[in-house]
Design an enzyme around this catalytic site. Structure first.
Site, PDB file in Angstrom:
ATOM      1  N   SER A 127       0.868  -1.379   0.045  1.00 37.94           N
ATOM      2  CA  SER A 127       0.026   0.146   0.126  1.00 37.94           C
ATOM      3  C   SER A 127       0.905   1.321  -0.080  1.00 37.94           C
ATOM      4  O   SER A 127       1.697   1.353   0.692  1.00 37.94           O
ATOM      5  CB  SER A 127      -0.950   0.083   1.464  1.00 37.94           C
ATOM      6  OG  SER A 127      -1.633   1.341   1.636  1.00 37.94           O
ATOM      7  N   TYR A 152      -1.651  -0.372  10.336  1.00 39.64           N
ATOM      8  CA  TYR A 152      -1.989  -0.919   9.004  1.00 39.64           C
ATOM      9  C   TYR A 152      -0.928  -0.788   8.037  1.00 39.64           C
ATOM     10  O   TYR A 152      -0.465  -1.713   7.384  1.00 39.64           O
ATOM     11  CB  TYR A 152      -3.214  -0.352   8.189  1.00 39.64           C
ATOM     12  CG  TYR A 152      -3.492  -0.584   6.579  1.00 39.64           C
ATOM     13  CD1 TYR A 152      -3.811  -1.746   6.333  1.00 39.64           C
ATOM     14  CD2 TYR A 152      -3.246   0.673   5.849  1.00 39.64           C
ATOM     15  CE1 TYR A 152      -4.180  -1.902   5.041  1.00 39.64           C
ATOM     16  CE2 TYR A 152      -3.448   0.324   4.473  1.00 39.64           C
ATOM     17  CZ  TYR A 152      -3.716  -0.982   4.172  1.00 39.64           C
ATOM     18  OH  TYR A 152      -3.771  -1.145   2.737  1.00 39.64           O
TER      19      TYR A 152
HETATM   20  P1  NAD Z   1     -11.499  -5.477   0.669  1.00 35.72           P
HETATM   21  O1  NAD Z   1     -11.587  -5.194   2.226  1.00 35.72           O
HETATM   22  O2  NAD Z   1     -12.518  -4.860   0.016  1.00 35.72           O
HETATM   23  O3  NAD Z   1     -11.204  -6.798   0.181  1.00 35.72           O
HETATM   24  C1  NAD Z   1     -10.416  -7.711   1.034  1.00 35.72           C
HETATM   25  C2  NAD Z   1     -11.118  -8.880   1.259  1.00 35.72           C
HETATM   26  O4  NAD Z   1     -10.406  -9.909   2.053  1.00 35.72           O
HETATM   27  C3  NAD Z   1     -12.607  -9.054   1.928  1.00 35.72           C
HETATM   28  O5  NAD Z   1     -13.467  -9.384   0.975  1.00 35.72           O
HETATM   29  C4  NAD Z   1     -12.335  -9.721   3.396  1.00 35.72           C
HETATM   30  O6  NAD Z   1     -13.546 -10.335   3.467  1.00 35.72           O
HETATM   31  C5  NAD Z   1     -11.323 -10.741   3.055  1.00 35.72           C
HETATM   32  N1  NAD Z   1     -10.802 -11.243   3.959  1.00 35.72           N
HETATM   33  C6  NAD Z   1     -10.276 -10.350   5.032  1.00 35.72           C
HETATM   34  N2  NAD Z   1      -9.467 -10.854   5.889  1.00 35.72           N
HETATM   35  C7  NAD Z   1      -9.374 -12.172   5.514  1.00 35.72           C
HETATM   36  C8  NAD Z   1      -8.863 -13.502   6.028  1.00 35.72           C
HETATM   37  N3  NAD Z   1      -8.234 -13.445   7.274  1.00 35.72           N
HETATM   38  N4  NAD Z   1      -8.955 -14.779   5.469  1.00 35.72           N
HETATM   39  C9  NAD Z   1      -9.937 -14.652   4.243  1.00 35.72           C
HETATM   40  N5  NAD Z   1     -10.148 -13.547   3.691  1.00 35.72           N
HETATM   41  C10 NAD Z   1     -10.142 -12.223   4.371  1.00 35.72           C
HETATM   42  O7  NAD Z   1     -10.303  -4.499   0.206  1.00 35.72           O
HETATM   43  P2  NAD Z   1      -9.829  -4.052  -1.192  1.00 35.72           P
HETATM   44  O8  NAD Z   1      -9.895  -2.472  -1.436  1.00 35.72           O
HETATM   45  O9  NAD Z   1     -10.173  -4.948  -2.025  1.00 35.72           O
HETATM   46  O10 NAD Z   1      -8.079  -4.144  -0.873  1.00 35.72           O
HETATM   47  C11 NAD Z   1      -7.527  -5.473  -1.422  1.00 35.72           C
HETATM   48  C12 NAD Z   1      -5.858  -5.395  -0.827  1.00 35.72           C
HETATM   49  O11 NAD Z   1      -5.301  -4.291  -1.437  1.00 35.72           O
HETATM   50  C13 NAD Z   1      -5.741  -5.277   0.632  1.00 35.72           C
HETATM   51  O12 NAD Z   1      -4.702  -6.148   0.848  1.00 35.72           O
HETATM   52  C14 NAD Z   1      -5.614  -3.842   0.710  1.00 35.72           C
HETATM   53  O13 NAD Z   1      -4.891  -3.696   2.034  1.00 35.72           O
HETATM   54  C15 NAD Z   1      -4.862  -3.404  -0.368  1.00 35.72           C
HETATM   55  N6  NAD Z   1      -5.065  -2.044  -0.710  1.00 35.72           N
HETATM   56  C16 NAD Z   1      -6.129  -1.599  -1.005  1.00 35.72           C
HETATM   57  C17 NAD Z   1      -6.207  -0.057  -1.292  1.00 35.72           C
HETATM   58  C18 NAD Z   1      -7.494   0.533  -1.666  1.00 35.72           C
HETATM   59  O14 NAD Z   1      -7.532   1.704  -1.877  1.00 35.72           O
HETATM   60  N7  NAD Z   1      -8.600  -0.280  -1.819  1.00 35.72           N
HETATM   61  C19 NAD Z   1      -4.969   0.590  -1.481  1.00 35.72           C
HETATM   62  C20 NAD Z   1      -3.807   0.123  -0.933  1.00 35.72           C
HETATM   63  C21 NAD Z   1      -3.805  -1.347  -0.749  1.00 35.72           C
END
Ligand code: NAD
Length: 335
Positions: A127, A152
């Site tokens: 991130s 985080y």
């Molecule tokens: P999100 O929360 O929509 O998706 C994460 C998914 O992982 C969820 O559906 C959740 O139910 C599942 N999950 C969480 N813990 C779990 C576990 N222990 N076992 C199995 N499933 C689990 O988030 P997103 O926005 O789709 O982000 C995806 C990735 O990208 C993450 O790693 C996040 O940190 C990273 N990220 C996102 C952004 C953003 O702006 N959306 C920015 C930087 C990094």
């Protein structure tokens, strides 16, 4: 290609799975459907993915070591994209344990699964938050980022260090992708665009932190998915030591890699809100508030390494991306 995608009910995971399936890859999707935000939205995303015959839906927690071991043994994925995480900067101040469980324990289970089951390579989500209060703009992956501003961010930086260890010790090829503020249709209800849209449509005020003055490299979901897919195809080559193949200079094999995926065009929050107001045809009532603990003032991605190695640069302007989001939101919530 058989690809394990974790977090498939999530915002980015569902969009990625759909694209991989559409081009003929087989996808094993893992999600624990936790209630960090509206589970119905997660289920609705998952329904779209499950409509494809090439998809296998697995309900499991990546922090469950035995479940992950069984999953890798049974499905034998060739490649893994780890997107499952406890996301959110602010929530990490309230519930630090969730970040340790999923982002650290869960991630080590993924690394171990890759190591013991001959996975060709691992691509994982890092991130932009790892840059903390870094003031050297734009942020490059060569900057020293040892000062995370939230748990985080610390957990994402830890993922990069853990991945490096597995690449160095076991030759596991890993690619960390530092995503910059992702937005678009099917987006997360805890993120600004969703919260602002809901409140404006309901005639409620919106909380605008840092008085709206901070800049974010808002990156459209399709650009993120394109970047992940090109990374999988171009730089995340199989480990030559395991496959017996010669290193392929065309795909510039290296066991440990890190890239920014960001729009490379930071936008001030007040401008982002203005774009949203224009799309909705409504004005926001703004609560102007100071910067929140854990938040960083600005983000700005240098994407030259991504352009050089992956041949891709995110390009969707916020005006277009926000319009797509609003159209989706109105259609999905019938408002
Ligand atoms: P999100 O929360 O929509 O998706 C994460 C998914 O992982 C969820 O559906 C959740 O139910 C599942 N999950 C969480 N813990 C779990 C576990 N222990 N076992 C199995 N499933 C689990 O988030 P997103 O926005 O789709 O982000 C995806 C990735 O990208 C993450 O790693 C996040 O940190 C990273 N990220 C996102 C952004 C953003 O702006 N959306 C920015 C930087 C990094």
């Amino acid at each position: 290609m058989k690809i394990l995608v974790t977090g498939t009910a999530g915002f980015i995971g569902s969009a990625l799975a759909l694209r991989l399936l559409a081009r003929g890859d087989e996808v094993i999707g893992v999600d624990n459907l936790n209630d960090y935000y509206d589970v119905n939205l997660k289920l609705a995303r998952l329904e779209r993915v499950k409509a494809h015959p090439g998809f296998t839906d697995v309900r499991a927690d990546i922090a469950d070591r035995a479940a992950m071991e069984a999953l890798f043994a049974r499905h034998k994925p060739q490649r893994v994209v780890n997107l499952a995480a406890q996301a959110g900067v602010r929530y990490s101040l309230e519930n630090p344990q969730a970040y340790v469980d999923t982002n650290l324990v869960g991630f080590i289970n993924i690394l171990e699964g890759c190591r013991h089951h001959g996975v060709e390579n691992l691509v994982y989500a890092s991130s932009s938050s790892v840059y903390g209060a870094n003031t050297t703009m734009p942020f490059t992956v060569h900057d020293n980022v040892d000062h995370p501003m939230s748990l985080y961010a610390a957990s994402k930086k830890a993922n990069e260090l853990m991945a490096h260890t597995y690449s160095a010790l076991y030759g596991l090829p890993t690619v960390g992708l530092r995503f910059f503020t992702v937005y678009g249709p099917w987006g997360r209800p805890d993120m600004a665009l969703f919260l602002f849209t809901r409140n404006i449509l309901e005639g409620k005020p919106i909380d605008v932190f840092n008085y709206g003055r901070h800049r974010r490299d808002f990156t459209y979901i399709d650009d993120i998915v394109e970047g992940v897919i090109r990374t999988l195809d171009r730089v995340a080559g199989p480990n030559p030591a395991w496959s017996g193949a010669e290193p392929d200079s065309a795909t510039s094999f290296a066991p440990y890699r890190l890239y920014n995926i960001g729009n490379n065009q930071p936008v001030e929050l007040l401008h982002y809100i203005q774009v949203l107001e224009d799309c909705l045809g409504m004005k926001a009532e703004k609560n102007l508030l100071p910067l929140q603990p854990g938040d960083v003032p600005d983000t700005y991605a240098d994407v030259q390494d991504l352009v050089n190695d992956v041949g891709y640069r995110p390009c969707t302007p916020v005006e277009q991306g926000v319009e797509h989001f609003v159209r989706w939101y109105r259609d999905f919530y019938k408002v």
